[in-house]
Structure formats: C-alpha cells, structure tokens
Design a protein around this motif. Structure first.
Motif, PDB file in Angstrom:
ATOM      1  N   ARG A 172       6.416   1.239   7.748  1.00  0.00           N
ATOM      2  CA  ARG A 172       5.658   0.506   8.004  1.00  0.00           C
ATOM      3  C   ARG A 172       4.912   0.678   6.182  1.00  0.00           C
ATOM      4  O   ARG A 172       3.330   0.982   6.051  1.00  0.00           O
ATOM      5  N   LEU A 173       4.923   2.197   6.326  1.00  0.00           N
ATOM      6  CA  LEU A 173       3.953   2.337   5.289  1.00  0.00           C
ATOM      7  C   LEU A 173       4.564   2.254   3.569  1.00  0.00           C
ATOM      8  O   LEU A 173       3.273   1.617   3.033  1.00  0.00           O
ATOM      9  N   ASN A 174       5.461   1.690   4.039  1.00  0.00           N
ATOM     10  CA  ASN A 174       6.395   1.806   2.819  1.00  0.00           C
ATOM     11  C   ASN A 174       5.757   0.125   2.346  1.00  0.00           C
ATOM     12  O   ASN A 174       5.709  -0.225   1.667  1.00  0.00           O
ATOM     13  N   THR A 175       5.879  -0.557   4.351  1.00  0.00           N
ATOM     14  CA  THR A 175       5.668  -2.128   3.867  1.00  0.00           C
ATOM     15  C   THR A 175       3.926  -2.259   2.548  1.00  0.00           C
ATOM     16  O   THR A 175       3.848  -2.834   2.559  1.00  0.00           O
ATOM     17  N   VAL A 176       3.101  -1.582   3.400  1.00  0.00           N
ATOM     18  CA  VAL A 176       1.614  -1.467   3.446  1.00  0.00           C
ATOM     19  C   VAL A 176       1.623  -1.102   2.073  1.00  0.00           C
ATOM     20  O   VAL A 176       0.817  -1.564   1.388  1.00  0.00           O
ATOM     21  N   LEU A 177       2.215   0.139   1.231  1.00  0.00           N
ATOM     22  CA  LEU A 177       2.220   0.330  -0.223  1.00  0.00           C
ATOM     23  C   LEU A 177       3.001  -0.843  -0.983  1.00  0.00           C
ATOM     24  O   LEU A 177       2.038  -1.351  -2.097  1.00  0.00           O
ATOM     25  N   ARG A 178       3.893  -1.397  -0.682  1.00  0.00           N
ATOM     26  CA  ARG A 178       4.413  -2.803  -1.247  1.00  0.00           C
ATOM     27  C   ARG A 178       3.285  -3.754  -1.250  1.00  0.00           C
ATOM     28  O   ARG A 178       3.692  -4.355  -2.561  1.00  0.00           O
ATOM     29  N   VAL A 179       3.362  -3.786  -0.221  1.00  0.00           N
ATOM     30  CA  VAL A 179       1.603  -5.725  -0.124  1.00  0.00           C
ATOM     31  C   VAL A 179       0.549  -4.871  -0.548  1.00  0.00           C
ATOM     32  O   VAL A 179      -0.154  -6.043  -0.711  1.00  0.00           O
ATOM     33  N   MET A 180       0.385  -3.886  -1.353  1.00  0.00           N
ATOM     34  CA  MET A 180      -1.476  -3.695  -1.279  1.00  0.00           C
ATOM     35  C   MET A 180      -1.744  -4.152  -2.607  1.00  0.00           C
ATOM     36  O   MET A 180      -0.788  -3.856  -3.467  1.00  0.00           O
ATOM     37  N   THR A 181      -2.739  -4.567  -2.479  1.00  0.00           N
ATOM     38  CA  THR A 181      -2.749  -5.224  -3.673  1.00  0.00           C
ATOM     39  C   THR A 181      -3.278  -3.987  -4.727  1.00  0.00           C
ATOM     40  O   THR A 181      -3.574  -3.647  -6.219  1.00  0.00           O
TER      41      THR A 181
END
Length: 630
Positions: free
Chosen positions: A260-269
């Motif tokens: 989840r953290l990687n997903t959040v970091l990956r999609v964060m602008t």
C-alpha cells in the motif's frame, strides 16, 4: 557445526559416564574384594575353630605327637593349608608336614601365638610371607573338653596353628573382580550407546526444526514442523509453529502495508525522498525522480546533494539538519517549473533521518497566472465597449439629441457595442456550461463530410469577399464518427473564421480530413501570418489574443470553446505554425466503429504549406512540440 556440537555433547556425556562408571567399578571392586576377603577369612576361622574344638583332636593330643600327626595331615588336606600343633609355651608339638631345614621360626614370638598364650579371647589372624607366597595364618587354642577353662588354668592342651596359602583366595577375588569389571564395562557401553542414541534422537528433532527455519528464512512462510514427541520437544514444536504462524501473519500484514505504501508513493504527484541521518537517499518515488530530473536508480544510495544537483534544495535540508525543525521553501527551478520543498526530521528527532517532500506548484502557478490574465483580459475586453458606450451616450445626451441623423448614427454604434458585449457574455456562459458538463452532447454516427462541409460552405461567401481561396478535400468515403454534429459545426466555424481573419488576400485555406484506426483527424490550414512561437502554447486560453489578433477584433473565446467541445468528444485539438508561413489547426473525432490495427494510407495529393511541408506529415511532430494546454 551442528554435527560438531552434537558429537561434542555426546562425547562429553559419554566421557562423564565412563569416568563415573570406572570410579564406581573401582570403588565397588574394592568393596567387594574386602567383603569377599572377610567372608573367606571368616569361613577359614570357622573351619579352624571347628577342627580345634573337636574332642577327638583333644584325645589324639593327649596320646602324643605320633598319634596327632595323621590327624593334622588330614586337616591339612581337608582345609588346603598347613597345620601345626604347638605346646602352651609355643613349641612345636606336631606338624602336618616335615619342617624345612632352612626354616628357623620361633613360634612363640608369633603375634597370634602370643595372643593365645596370654589368654586373650578371640582369634589372631594375620598374613605372612613365606618366600614369595603370601599366607593367611590363624591360631586357635585347643582345650581339654573334660576341664572347665574358667576354674582350671591347665585346661589348655596347646595351640593349633593354621597357615592357608593365598593363591586360592586371590584366584577367587580375581575372578570376582573380572566379573564385576565385565558387568560394569557392559553397563558403561550400554549407557554410552543410550547417550549417543538420545543425542541423535534430540539432534534429529533439532535438524528437522533447523530445516523448517531455513525454509522460512528462504521465504517459505507456510513451512511447519510436525512432532510426535511429548514433553519439552513437543512443546517446543508447538511453540515454534505458533511463532511461525504469528510471523507469517505479521509478514503478510507488513507486505500488505508495504504494498500500500509503495502504491501510494508510486501514484503520488508529490515527490517523496527519504534520507538517512547522514543524508544518503534511501527511497525516492517516481514523482520525486521526475521533479529532480533524475532516475530512481541514479538517485538511490547517493548523497542528497548529488541526487538533487541544486544548492537551493540542498540548503533547505541543511537548515533542517541544523535546526532540527521542519523547513519549508518555495523554489523556482526554471521559467516553467516551480516547486515547494518541505524537509522534516523523522519522528521530530534529529539523527533518525529526514523526509523530503517536493510539491509541484507549476500547474497551480500557471492556473494563478491564467486566472490573473483572465481577469485582466475580461476587464480589458469589457472596458473598451463600456467606454465606447459611455462616450456615445454622453455625446448623444450633450449634442446629438437635436440632430436626428446623428442620434440615429450614435444609436447604431451603441447597438453594435451592446451586441459585442452580448456576444461576449453568451460565449462566456457557453464556455462555462461546456466546462462544467451542463451541455449534453447528442452523439450519433455521422459522416465526417456532413459534420465538416456545411459550416465551411456557410463561410465561403465571407472568404470570397476577402479574396481567399477556400478548399475542402473531405471525401465521403471516410468512416463514420460518433459526434454531436452541431457542436462540430461550431468548432469548424471557429477555426475557419480565424483562418479567414488572419489570411491576407489571395491566400488559401484548406480543410481536409483523414482516418486512422481509432479517429478521424480534421485539419484547417491557411497561408496567413502565422502565430509567434511564444504565443502558440497559449492560443487556447480564454481571452488570449496575439498582437495581430487584437487588430482584427473578436472576443478571444472561440478557440477556448472549440478546445472544450473537442475534449468533450474525447478528441484532441492542437496547432502548428511558422510565423509568416501560415498555421494548421488539427482536431480529432472518435470513429463510430474503431478498427484496431488499421493502417492509414497517406494521400499523395495532400495540400502543403508554403515551405513545402505536407499537412499529413505534420501531426507526427505536433504532440511533442505543442501539447494542448488548459
């Protein structure tokens, strides 16, 4: 290492058992030898006492040495020892064998003989050595059975002296010792084997547990150990399985949280950079790499200064490092990029690392600029007709009311300005409704020819008045498009009207269309004055006007409306232009039935710009050169 530990423990345990068993064997052997010796001695004393108290022996004693000697020989053979009869004074009376010539023994001085002569109760036993053969000697008093030994002091007939060789006794003791040693050796071997078997049994359980640990370490979190043991080993297996279950649950939970953290970091602008306490990059997300104009591989495990390559950003981190508090700064990286840098210590404690957040404010800055420009442009556009209306109204009130022809002229001029204001307000409302999605699209399969040609034909008369050559090369063989035909008419009208405005006399305007696998692309090309390179990215903004467009009038909203209509259809609109050599506006419409993989042939008769470049060849460079901005 495990084998060495196992055998080391087994060797130590076996050695301890051997030492204990050897000590026990020696102690037991000594004790048994002592007991056996005491038993043999007691038996010899008993036999000697029985022989000495025999009444027949006393009778033979009174008959003389010759009568006594055969009995002594008999006792010697019976008891397997040498028997000597002594007088009460300790002199030899008779013997079971002849005296040796070399033997000169003073019998009266022997301890056991003196003890009997002195009348001490008991029996005297000692070991003597005759040559190399040790012997056990016993002295027994011989009394006259007819006299009372208490009242008659002369009841003592003599002393019967026995000498038993120790070979027989030693043989018995040796045999007993050998038997004991054999028993203890067998017990030691069995105990050692039991210890090694127990160690191997425990080691096998440890090996199974170790294999499960290695499987879990290798990533097999489903590995478990099965144990049929009872007691501590069984409890250890159960506890280990519980630990593995808990570890698996925690690892899965941690993996989910990490994902989840990687997903959040990956999609964060927003860009995220995590540094350790020394400033080394430990994590950076794609947005951070993009904002820093680097790659994740290049930035990882490098110092923050090397990764950002900008002293202003590095300075914010150094300030945070020095103050231990959150530091914020807004930095303009270039004419088109503006970011906000936030550096925060982990857990609000210096020495744990730092979190660097990079917020891209370019779009916000651009929108702020657009808003300011919009307000400025609206104010400017409204000020001009309002000033004209005020001037016309004041002139009409001051002097033109008494002159009907002049009053009519001023009223006509005022009507023109009011119409301009009305058109501007209507276009603003139209643009607002389109942007907010309040204008529904009536989509229907339509031939591109029917959506493009009618508005062009309506503007043909205007083109002819301006002495322009208006050409339409849209064929009826193009595939159907799914559009709102009325809205597409509005787009084509705006583009063609702009082309007419900015194309000088004797110029050419060409409207063309072509199809690819998914879309139909429409182009409106002119040979007019073109658009400056700096102005080209902003032509679709509200109220934006180039210096040349201000001279020909207009609200500056036509291209903005066209852009939003095309985007509402799922298409794209863009433009290319070379100043002084004309412009080409393109927009796409989705096909009603897309054909994936379809190849679009190029038309060799496609119109060209003044510099000879083909209209159809220009879209291949437009996406990277002039993207649509809004």
């Amino acid at each position: 290492m495990r084998g060495q530990l196992r055998w080391r423990a087994a060797y130590v345990a076996a050695l301890a058992v051997i030492v204990i068993m050897v000590g026990a064997t020696l102690a037991l052997s000594l004790q048994m030898r002592s007991l056996q010796r005491m038993a043999v001695e007691n038996e010899l004393v008993r036999q000697a006492t029985v022989a000495a108290t025999n009444s027949y022996l006393a009778q033979l004693w009174r008959d003389g040495p010759d009568a006594l000697k055969p009995e002594l020989v008999y006792l010697s053979s019976l008891l397997n020892g040498e028997v000597t009869a002594l007088t009460p004074q300790g002199l030899v009376f008779a013997r079971s064998r002849s005296a040796l010539s070399s033997e000169s023994l003073e019998w009266g001085s022997l301890p056991e003989v003196r003890a009997v002569i002195s009348g001490v109760e008991g029996v005297s036993i000692r070991e003597v050595a005759s040559g190399s053969a040790p012997r056990l000697v016993v002295a027994i008093p011989v009394r006259d059975p007819l006299l009372d030994p208490v009242r008659d002091s002369d009841s003592l007939l003599g002393i019967l002296h026995f000498a038993f060789p120790r070979q027989h006794l030693q043989a018995q003791l040796t045999q007993l010792s050998n038997r004991e040693i054999l028993i203890m050796l067998t017990a030691t071997i069995l105990l050692a084997a039991l210890i090694f078997g127990l160690v191997e049994y425990l080691a096998n359980a440890v090996r199974r547990l170790t294999k499960v640990v290695e499987r879990i370490t290798a990533g097999d979190l489903d590995a478990r150990t099965l144990s049929m043991h009872q007691g501590e080993l069984g409890e250890l297996a159960v506890a280990f399985n519980r630990m593995a279950d808990k570890l698996q649950s925690q690892m899965k939970k941690r993996a989910r949280e990490k994902e989840r953290l990687n997903t959040v970091l990956r999609v964060m602008t927003d860009g995220i950079v995590i540094l350790n306490k020394s400033g080394e990059v430990k994590l950076i997300n794609p947005a951070g790499a993009r904002l820093l104009n680097t790659s994740m591989d290049k930035a990882m495990h490098r110092s923050f200064v090397q990764a950002v390559r900008d002293h202003r950003i590095a300075e914010v981190w150094k300030r945070c490092q020095a103050s231990g508090e959150e530091e914020v700064a807004a930095i303009e990286l270039g004419p088109t990029q503006f970011i906000r840098v936030v550096v925060t210590p982990f857990l609000r404690r210096v020495g744990r690392g730092y979190l660097v957040m990079l917020q891209d404010l370019t779009q916000m800055r651009r929108l702020q600029t657009v808003r300011q420009d919009f307000i400025s442009n609206v104010s400017h556009e409204l000020r001009t007709p309002l000033a004209s209306l005020r001037a016309l109204a004041e002139t009409l009130r001051d002097s033109a009311l008494d002159d009907p022809p002049a009053a009519a002229h001023f009223l006509d001029r005022m009507e023109i300005e009011v119409d301009a204001l009305t058109q501007m307000v209507e276009e603003l409302l139209e643009l607002s409704r389109i942007e907010s999605g309040q204008v529904p699209l009536r989509l229907n399969p339509v031939l591109p020819h029917a959506a493009i040609v009618p508005p062009v034909d309506r503007l043909r008369a205007q083109a002819e008045r301006n002495q322009l050559n208006l050409q339409v090369t849209v064929t009826r063989e193009l595939p159907l498009v799914l559009v709102d035909a009325g809205r597409i008419h509005q787009v084509v009208t705006n583009l063609v009207q702009n082309a007419i405005k900015f194309t000088p006399a004797e110029g050419t305007i060409t409207v063309d269309a072509s199809a690819d696998a998914l879309n139909v692309m429409v182009s409106v090309a002119d040979t007019g004055s073109g658009i400056a390179t700096n102005d080209l990215p902003r032509i679709f903004e509200r109220f934006f006007k180039t210096d040349r467009s201000r001279a020909v009038g207009g609200t500056g909203l036509g291209l903005a409306i066209a852009k939003h209509i095309v985007q509402a259809h799922g298409g794209t609109i863009w433009a290319i232009s070379r100043e002084g050599k004309g412009s080409i506006f393109y927009f796409t419409m989705p096909r009603a039935e897309p054909e994936v993989g379809m190849e679009v042939p190029l038309d060799e008769k496609a119109p060209t710009l003044l510099d000879g470049s083909s209209i159809r060849s220009l879209p291949s460079i437009r996406r990277s050169t002039y993207p649509l901005g809004s």
